[in-house]
Design an enzyme around this catalytic site. Sequence first.
Site, mmCIF file in Angstrom:
data_model
loop_
_atom_site.group_PDB
_atom_site.id
_atom_site.type_symbol
_atom_site.label_atom_id
_atom_site.label_comp_id
_atom_site.label_asym_id
_atom_site.label_seq_id
_atom_site.Cartn_x
_atom_site.Cartn_y
_atom_site.Cartn_z
ATOM 1 N N SER A 1 -13.325 -4.725 1.714
ATOM 2 C CA SER A 1 -14.227 -4.174 0.614
ATOM 3 C C SER A 1 -15.764 -4.402 1.086
ATOM 4 O O SER A 1 -16.754 -4.818 0.214
ATOM 5 C CB SER A 1 -14.311 -4.583 -0.944
ATOM 6 O OG SER A 1 -13.031 -3.988 -1.356
ATOM 7 N N PRO A 2 -16.060 -4.432 2.450
ATOM 8 C CA PRO A 2 -17.332 -4.667 3.014
ATOM 9 C C PRO A 2 -18.559 -3.959 2.297
ATOM 10 O O PRO A 2 -19.641 -4.383 2.671
ATOM 11 C CB PRO A 2 -17.251 -4.795 4.410
ATOM 12 C CG PRO A 2 -16.234 -3.552 4.738
ATOM 13 C CD PRO A 2 -15.227 -3.895 3.679
ATOM 14 N N LEU A 3 -18.085 -2.762 1.892
ATOM 15 C CA LEU A 3 -19.241 -1.913 1.306
ATOM 16 C C LEU A 3 -19.138 -1.787 -0.340
ATOM 17 O O LEU A 3 -19.792 -0.970 -0.581
ATOM 18 C CB LEU A 3 -19.080 -0.402 1.743
ATOM 19 C CG LEU A 3 -19.122 -0.287 3.422
ATOM 20 C CD1 LEU A 3 -18.875 1.234 3.711
ATOM 21 C CD2 LEU A 3 -20.446 -0.672 3.695
ATOM 22 N N ALA A 4 -18.309 -2.942 -0.757
ATOM 23 C CA ALA A 4 -18.326 -3.115 -2.195
ATOM 24 C C ALA A 4 -17.732 -1.441 -2.764
ATOM 25 O O ALA A 4 -18.235 -1.097 -3.697
ATOM 26 C CB ALA A 4 -19.573 -3.295 -2.994
ATOM 27 N N GLN A 5 -16.698 -1.274 -2.105
ATOM 28 C CA GLN A 5 -15.843 0.137 -2.588
ATOM 29 C C GLN A 5 -16.765 1.161 -2.438
ATOM 30 O O GLN A 5 -16.803 2.192 -3.257
ATOM 31 C CB GLN A 5 -15.229 -0.103 -3.593
ATOM 32 C CG GLN A 5 -14.006 -1.175 -3.602
ATOM 33 C CD GLN A 5 -12.996 -1.150 -4.926
ATOM 34 O OE1 GLN A 5 -13.466 -0.538 -5.967
ATOM 35 N NE2 GLN A 5 -12.058 -1.913 -4.698
ATOM 36 N N GLY A 6 -17.921 1.427 -1.727
ATOM 37 C CA GLY A 6 -18.907 2.339 -1.580
ATOM 38 C C GLY A 6 -20.077 2.102 -2.456
ATOM 39 O O GLY A 6 -21.015 2.933 -2.194
ATOM 40 N N LEU B 1 -22.449 0.014 -1.862
ATOM 41 C CA LEU B 1 -23.428 -0.292 -0.929
ATOM 42 C C LEU B 1 -23.917 0.890 0.042
ATOM 43 O O LEU B 1 -24.847 1.201 0.993
ATOM 44 C CB LEU B 1 -23.252 -1.153 -0.010
ATOM 45 C CG LEU B 1 -23.058 -2.517 -0.731
ATOM 46 C CD1 LEU B 1 -22.620 -3.800 0.017
ATOM 47 C CD2 LEU B 1 -24.568 -3.015 -1.461
ATOM 48 N N TYR C 1 0.873 -1.278 -0.030
ATOM 49 C CA TYR C 1 -0.088 0.048 0.115
ATOM 50 C C TYR C 1 0.717 1.121 -0.048
ATOM 51 O O TYR C 1 1.344 1.486 1.021
ATOM 52 C CB TYR C 1 -0.930 0.029 1.250
ATOM 53 C CG TYR C 1 -1.963 -1.265 1.436
ATOM 54 C CD1 TYR C 1 -2.234 -1.849 0.273
ATOM 55 C CD2 TYR C 1 -2.503 -1.206 2.571
ATOM 56 C CE1 TYR C 1 -3.211 -2.916 0.461
ATOM 57 C CE2 TYR C 1 -3.575 -2.526 2.651
ATOM 58 C CZ TYR C 1 -3.732 -3.161 1.424
ATOM 59 O OH TYR C 1 -4.823 -4.112 1.607
ATOM 60 N N GLY D 1 -25.130 3.903 -1.054
ATOM 61 C CA GLY D 1 -26.369 4.560 -1.552
ATOM 62 C C GLY D 1 -25.954 6.029 -2.510
ATOM 63 O O GLY D 1 -26.648 6.626 -2.971
#
Length: 323
Positions: free
Chosen positions: A198-203, A205, A59, A207
Amino acid sequence: MRYLDVGTAKQISKIGLGTWQFGSREWGYGERYAGQVARAIVRRALELGVTLFDTAEIYGFGRSEKILGQALGEDHERVFLATKILPVLPVAPVVEQRAVASANRLGARHLDLYQVHQANPVVRDGTIMRGMRALQRVGLVGEVGVSNYSLARWRAAEDALGSRVLSNQVPYSLVARSPERDLLPYAQQRGRVVLAYSPLAQGLLSGRYDRDHRPANRVRAGNPLFLPDNLTRAADLITALRAIADAHSATPAQIALAWVIRHPAVTAIPGASSVEQIEHNAAAADIDLTDGQYQTLTAAAARFQPITGLAAMPRLARARLGR
């Protein structure tokens, strides 16, 4: 905050902090973020009971580790510190050298979790794990983990190490559910951990995005999930998230995180672009979804069928050209 119960020397928070964006220019957050905002995020995370901080040598080519280490300051012993080796020529002496280099960049005397970032397609895990065993023996590394491993390879890594490989870091979210087939049952049965990146699928989810409001940074722009057609297809899932969020006085992103960490063997490591975002992420640990709400989200996720793979390539090219 809630914590896992897997017998580690330090508690592992159910919501951690992923730090790919620290010092990585592809996210487009800029120098002020790297120099000031990232430190404020880490300090606030500590106040909120976050203990799991995840980084990697790749990173920002070590910059993320340096930024995180400086932000933690004197608080290294309070946290469960995790980093990863990129397994290029991962023979045992190299594994040992790279762990020392990561620890130096982090300013840490001890790495609570040292992970193999990817399964090397040529080098099996025997020589990698010899290096890991040596690092555990001298006390530099506490727990060993892997990332992006199949179940078979995770088990093979444990056999090679001769003791538990605590965790497997994989993408897991409402739109990336393949770990449910075998990784999650294995983790729950054996007292292991799935670290959900990526629990928010890179944003997706959150909205925040639709076909008329697509992300600008390079990481998201190159993700097929953010194709206009896929954003349209995701509308039903986002609607379900918003309805349940309203019932909890929460945000869609918080509900998506609460869904991920409802499984007892899962902890999530979302990133954060601001202090406000880490506050929202941490608060998701205290949201209790009902069985009905969980099933509603699961059903809505099953109906989402995004365009992926080769079929997405020409669409991505057109999207980049603005057509």
